[in-house]
Design an enzyme around this catalytic site. Structure first.
Site, PDB file in Angstrom:
ATOM      1  N   SER A 143      -3.449  -5.519  14.784  1.00  0.00           N
ATOM      2  CA  SER A 143      -2.651  -6.653  15.286  1.00  0.00           C
ATOM      3  C   SER A 143      -3.018  -6.899  16.753  1.00  0.00           C
ATOM      4  CB  SER A 143      -1.172  -6.277  15.177  1.00  0.00           C
ATOM      5  OG  SER A 143      -0.357  -7.150  15.933  1.00  0.00           O
ATOM      6  N   TYR A 156       6.923  -1.952  15.320  1.00  0.00           N
ATOM      7  CA  TYR A 156       5.704  -2.663  14.903  1.00  0.00           C
ATOM      8  C   TYR A 156       4.573  -2.392  15.897  1.00  0.00           C
ATOM      9  CZ  TYR A 156       2.743  -6.451  13.150  1.00  0.00           C
ATOM     10  OH  TYR A 156       1.690  -7.170  12.629  1.00  0.00           O
TER      11      TYR A 156
HETATM   12  P1  NAP Z   1       3.060 -11.208   4.491  1.00  0.00           P
HETATM   13  O1  NAP Z   1       2.682 -12.533   3.929  1.00  0.00           O
HETATM   14  O2  NAP Z   1       4.491 -10.883   4.728  1.00  0.00           O
HETATM   15  O3  NAP Z   1       2.363 -10.072   3.627  1.00  0.00           O
HETATM   16  C1  NAP Z   1       2.694  -8.723   3.743  1.00  0.00           C
HETATM   17  C2  NAP Z   1       2.186  -8.017   2.510  1.00  0.00           C
HETATM   18  O4  NAP Z   1       2.542  -6.635   2.586  1.00  0.00           O
HETATM   19  C3  NAP Z   1       2.853  -8.583   1.244  1.00  0.00           C
HETATM   20  O5  NAP Z   1       1.936  -8.556   0.197  1.00  0.00           O
HETATM   21  C4  NAP Z   1       3.955  -7.560   1.024  1.00  0.00           C
HETATM   22  O6  NAP Z   1       4.424  -7.512  -0.296  1.00  0.00           O
HETATM   23  C5  NAP Z   1       3.231  -6.285   1.407  1.00  0.00           C
HETATM   24  N1  NAP Z   1       4.169  -5.204   1.583  1.00  0.00           N
HETATM   25  C6  NAP Z   1       5.152  -5.100   2.506  1.00  0.00           C
HETATM   26  N2  NAP Z   1       5.842  -3.977   2.305  1.00  0.00           N
HETATM   27  C7  NAP Z   1       5.300  -3.355   1.228  1.00  0.00           C
HETATM   28  C8  NAP Z   1       5.584  -2.165   0.517  1.00  0.00           C
HETATM   29  N3  NAP Z   1       6.608  -1.374   0.864  1.00  0.00           N
HETATM   30  N4  NAP Z   1       4.819  -1.839  -0.534  1.00  0.00           N
HETATM   31  C9  NAP Z   1       3.801  -2.633  -0.916  1.00  0.00           C
HETATM   32  N5  NAP Z   1       3.475  -3.782  -0.294  1.00  0.00           N
HETATM   33  C10 NAP Z   1       4.229  -4.137   0.762  1.00  0.00           C
HETATM   34  O7  NAP Z   1       2.396 -11.036   5.910  1.00  0.00           O
HETATM   35  P2  NAP Z   1       0.891 -11.108   6.435  1.00  0.00           P
HETATM   36  O8  NAP Z   1       0.972 -11.852   7.702  1.00  0.00           O
HETATM   37  O9  NAP Z   1      -0.060 -11.551   5.391  1.00  0.00           O
HETATM   38  O10 NAP Z   1       0.672  -9.576   6.809  1.00  0.00           O
HETATM   39  C11 NAP Z   1      -0.370  -8.779   6.291  1.00  0.00           C
HETATM   40  C12 NAP Z   1      -0.771  -7.753   7.324  1.00  0.00           C
HETATM   41  O11 NAP Z   1      -1.297  -8.414   8.475  1.00  0.00           O
HETATM   42  C13 NAP Z   1       0.393  -6.901   7.835  1.00  0.00           C
HETATM   43  O12 NAP Z   1      -0.045  -5.582   8.040  1.00  0.00           O
HETATM   44  C14 NAP Z   1       0.737  -7.555   9.155  1.00  0.00           C
HETATM   45  O13 NAP Z   1       1.358  -6.675  10.052  1.00  0.00           O
HETATM   46  C15 NAP Z   1      -0.646  -7.947   9.629  1.00  0.00           C
HETATM   47  N6  NAP Z   1      -0.687  -8.977  10.666  1.00  0.00           N
HETATM   48  C16 NAP Z   1      -0.220 -10.249  10.447  1.00  0.00           C
HETATM   49  C17 NAP Z   1      -0.323 -11.192  11.455  1.00  0.00           C
HETATM   50  C18 NAP Z   1       0.140 -12.612  11.287  1.00  0.00           C
HETATM   51  O14 NAP Z   1       0.128 -13.366  12.265  1.00  0.00           O
HETATM   52  N7  NAP Z   1       0.547 -13.055  10.105  1.00  0.00           N
HETATM   53  C19 NAP Z   1      -0.866 -10.837  12.682  1.00  0.00           C
HETATM   54  C20 NAP Z   1      -1.326  -9.533  12.872  1.00  0.00           C
HETATM   55  C21 NAP Z   1      -1.233  -8.619  11.855  1.00  0.00           C
HETATM   56  P3  NAP Z   1       5.706  -8.385  -0.740  1.00  0.00           P
HETATM   57  O15 NAP Z   1       5.225  -9.784  -0.908  1.00  0.00           O
HETATM   58  O16 NAP Z   1       6.136  -7.747  -2.011  1.00  0.00           O
HETATM   59  O17 NAP Z   1       6.708  -8.253   0.363  1.00  0.00           O
END
Ligand code: NAP
Length: 251
Positions: A143, A156
């Site tokens: 991140s 986080y």
């Molecule tokens: P998202 O759409 O909320 O996706 C998160 C994913 O993680 C979903 O598939 C979710 O499943 C899964 N997940 C969460 N808890 C879980 C658990 N206990 N067991 C299995 N799966 C689980 O968010 P995203 O933005 O795509 O995030 C993906 C990654 O990128 C994360 O690590 C996040 O911290 C990182 N990230 C995101 C951003 C951003 O700007 N979006 C920036 C930096 C880093 P469910 O759908 O079932 O909840």
């Protein structure tokens, strides 16, 4: 000439593959030829269907990564259903927001357990398989808060700073064993994770103004970096945290 980015015949685990960044990365790896084990607590039906349309094998593996209970089974099921394991993308993650003075132990543990502890133990389970075969590519999702402090997200920031450190440590331990361990640090990407920020007019404007590219990223924007780090194009890249952020860190 050999295509350095070709993933034909490779098998990739992507956690949290049903939506957002995980789905974007899974489909980019599939487009490059990798079979996909789409791991998560919500069934990644759409991702698997789209991957199959691209001509690769894809399977759903149900697992809740809030504990490390499923990590061994995830690797075993992937090998059983798809015939091997070459690439691991640790993408599943959560965020909890509150002022540090009010932050609860529950919000601390939930984020650290999912984002950091499960990431390490899935690296360990996959790493054992990869070390035995002398080959593997691990990509952890870090991140901007692997580099910066942020506000109101203490667990986080701790988890993602930890992911960056862990990525470097595992690279040091496993580079000589034929395994590449690297991370991608997404900038501000439009997903479920950031819906609240996108909906907040003031925060949204402040964020977009600070991004040199002038827009939020899309999940597909992470695809190229993921294919690079999953392919032989990155064979001498180790312990690197690759920002894909529209220039956010450069400002
Ligand atoms: P998202 O759409 O909320 O996706 C998160 C994913 O993680 C979903 O598939 C979710 O499943 C899964 N997940 C969460 N808890 C879980 C658990 N206990 N067991 C299995 N799966 C689980 O968010 P995203 O933005 O795509 O995030 C993906 C990654 O990128 C994360 O690590 C996040 O911290 C990182 N990230 C995101 C951003 C951003 O700007 N979006 C920036 C930096 C880093 P469910 O759908 O079932 O909840």
């Amino acid at each position: 000439m050999t295509n350095l980015f070709d993933l034909t015949g490779k098998v990739a685990i992507v956690t949290g593959a049903n939506t957002g960044i995980g789905q974007g990365i899974a489909l980019a790896l599939a487009q490059a030829g990798a079979s996909i084990a789409a791991v998560g607590r919500s069934a990644a039906t759409e991702t698997v269907e789209k991957a199959r349309v691209l001509g690769v094998k894809a399977e759903i593996i149900s697992a809740d990564l809030s504990t490390i209970e499923p990590v061994g089974r995830i690797v075993d099921e992937t090998v059983e259903k798809l015939g091997g394991l070459d690439i691991l993308v640790n993408n599943a993650g959560i965020i909890r927001r509150n002022d540090s003075v009010d932050f609860s132990e529950e919000d601390w543990d939930a984020v650290i357990d999912t984002n950091l502890k499960s990431t390490f133990f899935l690296c360990q389970a996959a790493g054992r398989h990869m070390i035995a075969q002398g080959y593997g590519k691990i990509i952890n999702i870090a991140s901007m808060l692997s580099f910066q402090g942020g506000i109101r997200v203490p667990s986080y920031t701790a988890s993602k700073s930890g992911v960056a450190g862990l990525t470097k440590l595992l690279a040091c331990e496993w580079a000589a064993k034929g395994i590449n361990v690297n991370a991608i640090a997404p900038g501000y990407i439009a997903t479920n994770n950031t819906t609240a920020l996108q909906a907040d007019e003031t925060r949204n404007r402040q964020i977009v103004e600070r991004i040199p590219a002038g827009r939020w990223g899309e999940p597909g924007d992470l695809g190229g970096a993921a294919v690079f780090l999953a392919s032989s194009a990155s064979d001498y890249v180790q312990g690197h945290v690759l920002a894909v952020d529209g220039g956010w860190l450069a400002r």
